[in-house]
Each structure stands twice: as structure tokens, then as C-alpha cells.
Write an enzyme that holds these catalytic residues in place. Structure first.
Site, mmCIF file in Angstrom:
data_model
loop_
_atom_site.group_PDB
_atom_site.id
_atom_site.type_symbol
_atom_site.label_atom_id
_atom_site.label_comp_id
_atom_site.label_asym_id
_atom_site.label_seq_id
_atom_site.Cartn_x
_atom_site.Cartn_y
_atom_site.Cartn_z
ATOM 1 N N ARG A 324 0.838 -1.194 0.000
ATOM 2 C CA ARG A 324 0.000 0.000 0.000
ATOM 3 C C ARG A 324 0.878 1.252 0.000
ATOM 4 O O ARG A 324 2.052 1.209 0.364
ATOM 5 C CB ARG A 324 -0.904 0.031 1.236
ATOM 6 C CG ARG A 324 -1.881 -1.127 1.351
ATOM 7 C CD ARG A 324 -2.698 -0.994 2.635
ATOM 8 N NE ARG A 324 -3.697 -2.043 2.772
ATOM 9 C CZ ARG A 324 -3.505 -3.178 3.431
ATOM 10 N NH1 ARG A 324 -2.334 -3.412 4.012
ATOM 11 N NH2 ARG A 324 -4.475 -4.078 3.522
ATOM 12 N N LYS A 348 -2.561 -2.060 7.662
ATOM 13 C CA LYS A 348 -3.787 -1.507 8.253
ATOM 14 C C LYS A 348 -4.164 -2.297 9.505
ATOM 15 O O LYS A 348 -3.929 -3.499 9.586
ATOM 16 C CB LYS A 348 -4.922 -1.567 7.229
ATOM 17 C CG LYS A 348 -4.779 -0.561 6.107
ATOM 18 C CD LYS A 348 -5.766 -0.781 4.999
ATOM 19 C CE LYS A 348 -7.189 -0.551 5.436
ATOM 20 N NZ LYS A 348 -8.148 -0.645 4.313
ATOM 21 N N HIS A 426 -3.020 2.250 -6.023
ATOM 22 C CA HIS A 426 -3.767 1.059 -5.616
ATOM 23 C C HIS A 426 -3.866 0.036 -6.744
ATOM 24 O O HIS A 426 -4.104 -1.153 -6.501
ATOM 25 C CB HIS A 426 -5.162 1.449 -5.133
ATOM 26 C CG HIS A 426 -5.728 0.495 -4.118
ATOM 27 N ND1 HIS A 426 -5.207 0.353 -2.852
ATOM 28 C CD2 HIS A 426 -6.744 -0.393 -4.192
ATOM 29 C CE1 HIS A 426 -5.896 -0.557 -2.175
ATOM 30 N NE2 HIS A 426 -6.822 -1.038 -2.974
ATOM 31 N N ARG A 429 -1.729 -3.011 -6.346
ATOM 32 C CA ARG A 429 -2.207 -4.089 -5.478
ATOM 33 C C ARG A 429 -3.131 -5.031 -6.254
ATOM 34 O O ARG A 429 -3.063 -6.252 -6.090
ATOM 35 C CB ARG A 429 -2.919 -3.512 -4.251
ATOM 36 C CG ARG A 429 -1.949 -2.969 -3.230
ATOM 37 C CD ARG A 429 -2.629 -2.353 -2.015
ATOM 38 N NE ARG A 429 -3.442 -3.258 -1.227
ATOM 39 C CZ ARG A 429 -2.967 -4.187 -0.402
ATOM 40 N NH1 ARG A 429 -1.659 -4.378 -0.298
ATOM 41 N NH2 ARG A 429 -3.783 -4.926 0.311
ATOM 42 N N HIS A 452 -4.829 -8.668 3.543
ATOM 43 C CA HIS A 452 -6.284 -8.513 3.557
ATOM 44 C C HIS A 452 -6.890 -9.255 4.742
ATOM 45 O O HIS A 452 -6.472 -10.386 5.047
ATOM 46 C CB HIS A 452 -6.897 -9.044 2.261
ATOM 47 C CG HIS A 452 -6.675 -8.161 1.084
ATOM 48 N ND1 HIS A 452 -6.578 -8.623 -0.207
ATOM 49 C CD2 HIS A 452 -6.532 -6.812 1.001
ATOM 50 C CE1 HIS A 452 -6.385 -7.614 -1.031
ATOM 51 N NE2 HIS A 452 -6.350 -6.504 -0.322
ATOM 52 N N TYR A 461 -10.034 -8.224 -6.040
ATOM 53 C CA TYR A 461 -8.878 -7.640 -6.713
ATOM 54 C C TYR A 461 -8.483 -8.420 -7.971
ATOM 55 O O TYR A 461 -7.702 -7.930 -8.780
ATOM 56 C CB TYR A 461 -7.666 -7.626 -5.765
ATOM 57 C CG TYR A 461 -7.646 -6.491 -4.767
ATOM 58 C CD1 TYR A 461 -8.828 -5.951 -4.280
ATOM 59 C CD2 TYR A 461 -6.447 -5.969 -4.299
ATOM 60 C CE1 TYR A 461 -8.808 -4.924 -3.345
ATOM 61 C CE2 TYR A 461 -6.411 -4.944 -3.380
ATOM 62 C CZ TYR A 461 -7.600 -4.437 -2.900
ATOM 63 O OH TYR A 461 -7.580 -3.411 -1.985
#
Length: 477
Positions: A324, A348, A426, A429, A452, A461
Site C-alpha cells: 500500500r 492496516k 492502488h 495491489r 487482507h 482484486y
């Protein structure tokens, strides 16, 4: 100055130490306002799903019902009191810098407090306000000229500034025609107005709103109107936006309950609201290896050779690892294990993971070349804690200041213009997920590499579907 009010003497009285005042305000808001309490509880990242995105979605929802904040400002005062206008603009810019630092976990530079801050949209917005006042004969041509000169030729980093929420809302004497104004300029005008009279989130009556029938009715009204541009509906909200907004409103309700301002029964009724189901294809783009080659060639055309080395390392690493933006800018030299060939990442939700890389890949080669440049100016002890991707000065020197997520965006935009194809950080990714799945790696493993929380996200994705669909046609036998 009768409109000027200090809504909190602690904040206003601490103006010389505005950083402390800003932090005090953040703490106060997180206690007294359930929306800010919810936003501040999220991961400290300005990526999608983090605090900045939640704040944007909730702000947009409340704006819909309260109306534009710029219609609640007495703009004539800014023209008639230049010293007040200068302090207001300086305060807004400092507040924006504080917000940016707060959401990204960075520090504000004392020498360049507004560095990398997009100032032009708000100055353009304020010049348009002057144009509107002149057209409606609220000011003279001389006043208009002085206003334009003031906003474009003042060094706001060296002036006194007003604190957040310095004005009470009032009815404006002018009606703004912004039909031909770019959306980013309108957003800047709204943002500046919210700084003066506090944000829509602050002025919204959450206690009256957070009842299941009211939440249901207002959500229906909001989503039925769809996305409006120039007074017309251009498209409906996507199912994911509807779901995200509702999830965040439930989060706000939960924090209102935690503050003992509503019963658990009232909270459960809000969480029992049913939404219409649906889905949309992911908007992410797939970057081919040919695209990567073209991007690296474009980077080679940059006049700064130091930046060429840095950007080739960064772009190739994003392509092969799928990190990211925030993970890229937070990456430190000590996070790269050259013996085991993996990168330690704090992603995250403050979750740590390891991302493997091939020692023979382009990414590894470009990364070695860039790190060799970094080592020239640091001792071994200092070097270990150094950010990998740092800013490069115009004099072609490496600095110790880490890149920001906006810096990563800017590099991608610079490449996109020359590639004639839109590329966002992004997209790398989405590309990494697709390439790993193409090579036969299972969904759970790819999900773990990308960080994730759910394999379902990784599945969204996957861009192999579009290629497979092209071949799924009926042929005459």
C-alpha cells in the site's frame, strides 16, 4: 469583530502553541461527538477505509442535510477586513497541515508548515468569491483588485492565524453561482467554510438522528438522489458506498451508546436496518508487464538522476509486492531482510506481516541501487532506521524526510500523463493479486501476502475474469 467567538477558551487561549491546541481539540471531539469518536477509533492511516476516508464519507452525508457551509459565511467581511482575511486563511492552511499530519502520523515542518499542501484550490475558490461579490455589486473594482492581490501575494506561513471554529454561522448576502467551477475548487471552498464555522459533522444533531426510523428515512433520501453534478444526477451510489456509509453510521451509533447517550435497544434497532444488496466490478486497473516497462522508460526521462533511481525502485517494488501507499512511505531499511528475502510490513489495523520478494527481480535490483545511494550520507546505526523512500531535492540530493502518500500519488500522476493511461498506486495491489493468482498461488496465501482481513477482498482484486470472459464466446463449429 462581534461574530468572532472562542468556542473553547482552551483552544483559543493556546493559539501560540497551535499544535497542542489542535491535539486538545482532537481529544475533546473524540469524547463529545460520537462521529469523531468513531473516526478516531479507526486505524491511523489515510488510506481507503481509514480515518480520512471515514471522515470524508460522514462529512458528505451530513453536508447533504445541512447544506453548503459556504452559504453560511458573511463573505463581505473578508473584503472589508483584510487583516481578518489573512488570519483566517493562515489558520485554515495550518489546520489542513495539522489534519494531514494527524491522519498520516507525520510531523509538520516548522520551516515549511504548508509543504506539499495543495494551496491553490482554496486561493482560487476565494478569488471566485471575490468575483461573485463584484458581479453582485457588493464590492468595488478597487476592492476586488486588492482582494486578489492579497490572497495570491501573501506569505501565510509567516502571519498570525485564527483558530478552528472562529465564526458563528450566518446567512450570506450573496448567492453563489458555482455551476462552472471545478469540483476540487468547490470542495476547497466548503472545507475553508467548515474551518470557520466548524464541520458539518460537528454541527449535525447526532442524538436526534440516531434513531432507527430516522436513520432509515435519511439514508433512503440520501442514496436515492445519487451523485449530483451541476444540479443533475450523473449516477447512483455504488452498493459498496452504500454499505460502507451505513457501516460507518452504525459505528457512530455504537460510540454514542458507549458514551451512555443512547440505550442498547436503540443501537440494536439501527443495526437491524436492512439494505438492498448488490455489487459492482472493482474499479482497479490491471498493469501489464509491458506497462511496467513503459513506466520505467518514462521514469528514465526525468532530468533528476537521483529521483530516477528512487522512482524505479518504488514503482517496481509496488508492482512486485503490492504494498500500500502508506506501507511504502513507512518502509524502513531495517524492514528489508536481504538474507531471507522478505519485507516486514505494519499494515492496516496495526497488523504485521511479511512480504517475500525474489532476489533476482527488477524490484530487488532497483532497490539495491537506491539503498546504495542512501548509505552514502548515513552511518550504519542511523541508516538502519532510515526510511527507504525519501524526498530528493531539486539540487539532486537525497534528504532524510520520508515521502508522503501524496508524493506517491504525484509520481503516479506524472507517469500517467506521459503514459496516456491512468495509473493509481492502488492499481499495483490489484495487479499483484492477479499475477500471484495467475501463477497458481492459492487465495488464502495471496490474501496473507497482501494483508487482507478477508480472502473475499483479494477475490475482488482478481482481474483474470475480464481476460477469461473475452474467450467465453459461442463459435460456429
Amino acid at each position: 469583530m462581534d461574530e468572532f467567538v472562542s468556542k473553547n477558551t482552551l483552544v483559543a487561549g493556546m493559539e501560540p502553541s497551535s499544535e497542542i491546541a489542535f491535539r486538545t481539540k482532537q481529544v475533546r471531539d473524540s469524547v463529545t461527538n460520537p462521529a469523531f469518536s468513531y473516526i478516531n477509533s479507526l486505524s491511523a492511516t489515510n488510506s481507503i477505509g481509514g480515518r480520512a476516508n471515514a471522515k470524508y464519507l460522514i462529512e458528505r452525508f451530513t453536508l447533504h442535510f445541512l447544506g453548503p457551509s459556504y452559504e453560511k459565511i458573511s463573505w463581505e467581511r473578508f473584503i472589508n477586513e483584510p487583516s481578518f482575511a489573512i488570519k483566517a486563511i493562515a489558520g485554515y492552511l495550518r489546520y489542513q497541515a495539522q489534519q494531514k499530519a494527524y491522519y498520516s502520523g507525520e510531523e509538520i515542518s516548522q520551516e515549511q508548515p504548508f509543504f506539499n499542501l495543495h494551496i491553490k484550490p482554496v486561493l482560487t475558490a476565494l478569488s471566485i468569491v471575490g468575483d461573485q461579490l463584484l458581479l453582485q455589486r457588493q464590492i468595488t473594482i478597487q476592492q476586488h483588485e486588492a482582494w486578489i492581490d492579497l490572497i495570491f501575494n501573501t506569505d501565510f506561513s509567516k502571519t498570525n492565524h485564527l483558530p478552528y471554529g472562529s465564526l458563528l454561522p450566518s446567512e450570506s448576502l450573496i448567492t453563489m453561482d458555482l455551476s462552472s467551477v471545478p469540483s476540487n475548487v468547490i470542495k476547497a471552498l466548503e472545507s475553508f467554510s467548515c474551518f470557520l464555522i466548524t464541520s458539518c459533522i460537528s454541527r449535525f444533531n447526532w442524538d436526534q438522528f440516531l434513531m432507527a426510523p430516522v436513520v432509515k428515512a435519511m439514508m433512503t433520501n440520501y442514496f436515492d438522489l445519487g451523485i449530483i453534478k451541476n444540479g443533475k444526477k450523473i449516477r447512483p451510489y455504488s452498493p459498496s458506498t452504500v454499505e460502507n456509509t451505513y457501516r460507518m453510521l452504525c459505528g457512530v451509533a455504537e460510540h454514542h451508546w458507549l458514551a451512555e447517550n443512547m440505550t442498547v435497544e436503540r443501537l440494536q434497532r439501527i443495526k437491524a436496518i436492512k439494505l438492498a444488496k448488490g455489487s459492482r466490478n472493482s474499479s482497479g486497473r490491471f498493469i501489464t508487464f509491458d506497462d511496467l516497462d513503459s513506466m520505467l522508460s518514462i521514469i528514465d526521462s526525468h532530468p533528476n538522476p537521483i529521483r530516477i533511481t528512487r522512482d524505479k525502485a518504488m514503482i517496481s517494488l509496488m508492482f512486485y509486492s503490492g504494498l500500500r501507499r502508506q506501507e511504502i512511505v513507512n518502509l524502513r531499511v531495517c524492514d528489508i531482510d536481504w538474507s531471507e528475502f522478505f519485507i516486514s510490513v505494519i499494515g492496516k489495523g496495526n497488523k504485521e506481516r511479511v512480504v517475500p520478494f525474489s532476489p533476482d527481480s527488477e524490484a530487488a535490483n532497483y532497490l539495491r541501487e537506491w539503498i546504495n545511494i542512501l548509505t552514502d550520507s548515513d552511518s550504519e546505526a542511523e541508516f538502519a532506521g532510515q526510511h527507504v523512500f525519501t524526498k530528493v531535492s531539486k539540487s539532486k540530493r537525497v534528504t532524510k524526510s520520508s515521502l508522503t502518500t501524496q508524493s506517491v500519488n504525484d509520481v503516479c500522476k506524472w507517469i500517467s500523463v506521459r503514459l496516456s493511461k491512468t495509473i493509481s498506486p492502488h492499481d499495483f495491489r490489484h495487479t499483484a493479486a492477479t499475477n500471484l493468482l495467475k501463477q497458481g498461488h492459492d487465495l488464502l496465501t495471496v490474501s496473507a501476502v497482501l494483508g487482507h482481513a478477508s480472502p473475499n477482498t483479494t477475490q475482488r482484486y482478481d482481474k483474470r475474469g475480464s481476460e477469461s470472459l473475452k474467450k467465453t464466446t459461442i463459435q460456429r463449429v
